[in-house]
Motif scaffolding. Structure first.
Motif, short mmCIF file in Angstrom:
data_model
loop_
_atom_site.label_atom_id
_atom_site.label_comp_id
_atom_site.label_asym_id
_atom_site.label_seq_id
_atom_site.Cartn_x
_atom_site.Cartn_y
_atom_site.Cartn_z
N ALA A 12 8.16 -72.96 -32.64
CA ALA A 12 9.41 -72.21 -32.85
C ALA A 12 10.62 -73.12 -32.61
O ALA A 12 11.62 -73.04 -33.32
N VAL A 13 10.51 -74.00 -31.62
CA VAL A 13 11.61 -74.94 -31.34
C VAL A 13 11.79 -75.89 -32.53
O VAL A 13 12.92 -76.17 -32.95
N ASP A 14 10.69 -76.37 -33.08
CA ASP A 14 10.78 -77.24 -34.27
C ASP A 14 11.46 -76.51 -35.43
O ASP A 14 12.27 -77.10 -36.14
N ARG A 15 11.14 -75.24 -35.60
CA ARG A 15 11.75 -74.48 -36.69
C ARG A 15 13.27 -74.34 -36.49
O ARG A 15 14.04 -74.46 -37.44
N VAL A 16 13.69 -74.13 -35.27
CA VAL A 16 15.13 -74.05 -34.99
C VAL A 16 15.79 -75.39 -35.32
O VAL A 16 16.85 -75.44 -35.95
N ALA A 17 15.14 -76.48 -34.91
CA ALA A 17 15.70 -77.81 -35.18
C ALA A 17 15.78 -78.07 -36.68
O ALA A 17 16.79 -78.57 -37.19
N GLU A 18 14.72 -77.74 -37.41
CA GLU A 18 14.72 -77.93 -38.86
C GLU A 18 15.77 -77.05 -39.53
O GLU A 18 16.47 -77.49 -40.45
N ASP A 19 15.90 -75.82 -39.05
CA ASP A 19 16.92 -74.92 -39.59
C ASP A 19 18.33 -75.48 -39.34
O ASP A 19 19.21 -75.34 -40.19
N TRP A 20 18.52 -76.12 -38.18
CA TRP A 20 19.84 -76.69 -37.89
C TRP A 20 20.16 -77.82 -38.85
O TRP A 20 21.29 -77.93 -39.35
N VAL A 21 19.18 -78.66 -39.16
CA VAL A 21 19.42 -79.74 -40.13
C VAL A 21 19.78 -79.13 -41.48
O VAL A 21 20.74 -79.58 -42.13
N ALA A 56 31.17 -74.23 -36.00
CA ALA A 56 31.06 -73.75 -34.62
C ALA A 56 30.25 -72.46 -34.55
O ALA A 56 29.40 -72.30 -33.66
N ASP A 57 30.48 -71.55 -35.49
CA ASP A 57 29.71 -70.30 -35.52
C ASP A 57 28.23 -70.59 -35.74
O ASP A 57 27.36 -69.98 -35.11
N ALA A 58 27.94 -71.51 -36.65
CA ALA A 58 26.55 -71.87 -36.92
C ALA A 58 25.90 -72.51 -35.70
O ALA A 58 24.73 -72.24 -35.40
N ALA A 59 26.65 -73.33 -34.98
CA ALA A 59 26.12 -73.96 -33.77
C ALA A 59 25.82 -72.90 -32.71
O ALA A 59 24.79 -72.98 -32.02
N ARG A 60 26.70 -71.91 -32.58
CA ARG A 60 26.46 -70.83 -31.61
C ARG A 60 25.17 -70.07 -31.97
O ARG A 60 24.36 -69.76 -31.09
N ALA A 61 25.01 -69.77 -33.24
CA ALA A 61 23.81 -69.04 -33.67
C ALA A 61 22.55 -69.88 -33.45
O ALA A 61 21.52 -69.36 -32.99
N ALA A 62 22.63 -71.15 -33.75
CA ALA A 62 21.48 -72.04 -33.54
C ALA A 62 21.15 -72.15 -32.06
O ALA A 62 19.98 -72.18 -31.68
N LYS A 63 22.17 -72.20 -31.22
CA LYS A 63 21.94 -72.30 -29.77
C LYS A 63 21.26 -71.04 -29.26
O LYS A 63 20.35 -71.11 -28.42
N ARG A 64 21.68 -69.88 -29.75
CA ARG A 64 21.02 -68.63 -29.35
C ARG A 64 19.54 -68.67 -29.75
O ARG A 64 18.66 -68.29 -28.97
N ALA A 65 19.27 -69.12 -30.97
CA ALA A 65 17.89 -69.20 -31.45
C ALA A 65 17.09 -70.21 -30.63
O ALA A 65 15.92 -69.96 -30.29
#
Length: 186
Positions: A12-21, A56-65
Motif C-alpha cells: 500500500a505504501v508503494d502504491r501511494v508513492a507511485e500515485d504521488w509520482v 499543495a492540496d495534492a501533497a496533503r491528500a497524498a500525506k493522508r493516504a
C-alpha cells in the motif's frame, strides 16, 4: 549468475508513492521529462498561484493516504519517512508562501521553464514537434510565473531585489537574437 532473492510485492505504501509520482507528472509535465516518463512532453504545468495551491492540496491528500498505509517491511518504513518528509515540505513551503517569491539565478521557475528543454530528446521529427509544442506553451508558463510573483508582491512576500535584477539579465540573454531560444529554433 542468477538472482534468487524473492521478488518484493508492491505494498500500500508503494502504491501511494507511485500515485504521488503520477500526480507530480500530471500537475507538472516537466517532471515527466526530468525523470524520463513518456507523454505530455509538449506541456508545462500551471505556474500560477492556482497551480501551487493544487500541488499543495495534492501533497496533503497524498500525506493522508501515506499516513493511513501500513508499512509491511523496512523498505516501506524508509519510503514512509522519506516521502512523508517530502510531502510535508511541499505543504510547509506553500503555507509559508515560498512559491510567491521563488526567484533565484540557479534553480527557480524562471530557469526550469528553459532548462527542461535541454533534457528533451532531439533525435526524431516527433522529438522536435514536442519541443515546438513546449515552446508554444512557454508564454503561458511565463505568465503564470509573473502572476505568482505579482501575488507575492501584493502579499509582501518578495524575492531579493538583486535576484530580480539578475533574473532580468538572464532573461535578456536567453531571449536575445543570439540567445538559447533562438539557437534552439535554428
Amino acid at each position: 549468475m542468477t538472482d534468487d532473492r524473492p521478488v518484493r510485492q508492491p505494498s500500500a505504501v508503494d502504491r501511494v508513492a507511485e500515485d504521488w509520482v503520477s500526480t507530480l507528472v500530471d500537475l507538472d509535465p516537466t517532471v515527466a521529462t526530468y525523470i524520463g516518463v513518456p507523454g505530455r512532453t509538449g506541456e508545462y504545468g500551471d505556474t500560477s498561484p492556482a497551480g501551487a495551491a493544487a500541488m499543495a492540496d495534492a501533497a496533503r491528500a497524498a500525506k493522508r493516504a501515506l499516513d493511513a498505509a501500513d508499512a509491511v517491511d523496512a523498505v516501506d518504513e524508509v519510503t514512509k519517512t522519506d516521502l512523508g518528509a517530502e510531502l510535508d515540505l511541499v505543504q510547509e513551503s506553500f503555507d509559508r508562501k515560498l512559491h510567491l517569491r521563488d526567484l533565484n539565478v540557479i534553480a527557480s521557475p524562471a530557469q526550469s521553464v528553459r532548462d527542461v528543454l535541454d533534457l528533451m530528446p532531439t533525435a526524431t521529427e516527433s522529438d522536435w514537434q514536442d519541443i515546438a509544442s513546449r515552446l508554444h506553451a512557454l508564454p503561458d508558463a511565463i505568465e503564470g510565473i509573473r502572476e505568482t510573483l505579482l501575488e507575492g508582491t501584493r502579499e509582501d512576500v518578495t524575492p531579493a531585489r538583486r535576484q530580480v535584477a539578475l533574473i532580468a539579465e538572464q532573461a535578456t540573454r536567453t531571449g536575445a537574437a543570439d540567445g538559447v531560444f533562438r539557437q534552439l529554433v535554428d
